[in-house]
Scaffold this motif. Structure first.
Motif, PDB file in Angstrom:
ATOM      1  N   HIS A 218       4.659   2.499  14.943  1.00 38.92           N
ATOM      2  CA  HIS A 218       5.350   2.102  13.693  1.00 38.92           C
ATOM      3  C   HIS A 218       6.954   1.814  13.777  1.00 38.92           C
ATOM      4  O   HIS A 218       7.556   2.515  14.295  1.00 38.92           O
ATOM      5  CB  HIS A 218       5.156   3.058  12.465  1.00 38.92           C
TER       6      HIS A 218
ATOM      7  N   HIS B  58       5.870  -0.899   4.375  1.00 37.47           N
ATOM      8  CA  HIS B  58       4.760  -1.894   4.727  1.00 37.47           C
ATOM      9  C   HIS B  58       4.725  -2.708   3.697  1.00 37.47           C
ATOM     10  O   HIS B  58       4.602  -3.928   3.377  1.00 37.47           O
ATOM     11  CB  HIS B  58       3.722  -1.644   5.400  1.00 37.47           C
TER      12      HIS B  58
ATOM     13  N   ASP C 103       3.692  -2.486  12.603  1.00 41.35           N
ATOM     14  CA  ASP C 103       2.723  -1.868  13.395  1.00 41.35           C
ATOM     15  C   ASP C 103       2.172  -2.628  14.440  1.00 41.35           C
ATOM     16  O   ASP C 103       1.631  -3.516  14.376  1.00 41.35           O
ATOM     17  CB  ASP C 103       1.594  -1.222  12.451  1.00 41.35           C
TER      18      ASP C 103
ATOM     19  N   ARG D 251       1.006  -1.087   0.394  1.00 41.41           N
ATOM     20  CA  ARG D 251       0.035   0.032  -0.018  1.00 41.41           C
ATOM     21  C   ARG D 251       0.868   1.408   0.127  1.00 41.41           C
ATOM     22  O   ARG D 251       2.087   1.118   0.335  1.00 41.41           O
ATOM     23  CB  ARG D 251      -0.862  -0.031   1.253  1.00 41.41           C
TER      24      ARG D 251
ATOM     25  N   ASP E 296       4.356   8.449  14.937  1.00 46.30           N
ATOM     26  CA  ASP E 296       3.513   7.086  14.236  1.00 46.30           C
ATOM     27  C   ASP E 296       4.115   6.217  15.472  1.00 46.30           C
ATOM     28  O   ASP E 296       5.051   5.576  15.126  1.00 46.30           O
ATOM     29  CB  ASP E 296       4.236   7.002  13.019  1.00 46.30           C
TER      30      ASP E 296
HETATM   31 ZN   LIG Z   1       3.422   1.702   9.882  1.00 40.86          ZN
END
Ligand SMILES: [Zn+2]
Length: 201
Positions: free
Chosen positions: A197, A131, A138, A120, A194
């Protein structure tokens, strides 16, 4: 007689050991093919991936087993890092390949799922995310949400409270370990935080 007692004790230890191993709650039990079904990733990329079984204590205090699709190059370090979480009894809600959420990152996050590979783009851009190559993980998005500069939080309604169960901070051993191996933690970023992450670009 004494020897016999020792042997029975050993036997007892063996069977109790076995029954506790049988108490693991299975959160995911897919084949590799099932874990990548429907992905738009090209074949050479798929060939660089593997499906890793991981054990962790969830928020119910019980030992669980889940699965995560990752790039083979991060397999050893992530295996060691998950063993670290298990030893510290750091709670991980669940670890299920994102195919279960139809490759929808928002749905996976809402469900507080831990995952890695997803072919993605970075949210809101046309650039492929780390990813996409299985080099980003995550973990516990609900305890470790994304906090944007304007204060918006994703997943919605989540709160970031370092020190709480399942929550990362700069002092968490897991964070320090991965950073020592050249990983980045999204909680260190300035543009946005994030917090769930981790990646190794
Ligand atoms: Zn992530």
């Amino acid at each position: 007689m004494y020897k016999c007692f020792l042997y029975s004790l050993l036997f007892l230890l063996l069977i109790t050991g076995e029954s506790s191993a049988g108490d693991i709650i299975i959160d995911s039990d897919m084949t590799f093919e099932e874990s990548i079904a429907g992905t738009k990733a090209p074949k050479d990329l798929i060939d660089s991936l593997c499906l890793l079984n991981v054990e962790y204590y969830s928020f119910d205090g019980k030992l669980h087993r889940g699965q995560i699709v990752i790039n083979k190059v991060i397999k050893d370090e992530l295996t060691e890092a998950f063993l670290m979480l298990k030893k510290e009894k750091f709670s991980v809600h669940k670890v299920i390949p994102i195919v279960k959420y139809n490759w929808d990152d928002d749905e996976s996050m809402k469900s507080n799922n831990t995952s890695a590979f997803n072919y993605r783009f970075i949210a809101g851009t046309q650039r492929l995310s780390n990813h996409a190559t299985g080099r980003a993980v995550d973990i516990n998005p609900r305890q470790n949400p994304v906090i944007y500069r304007d204060g918006k939080i994703s997943p919605k309604g989540a709160k970031y409270q370092p020190g709480q169960e399942g929550t990362f901070s700069g002092d968490t051993e897991f964070v320090k370990f991965l950073k020592s191996k050249g990983w980045r933690w999204g909680g260190d970023w300035v543009s946005l935080k994030d917090n769930h992450h981790f990646d190794k670009p």
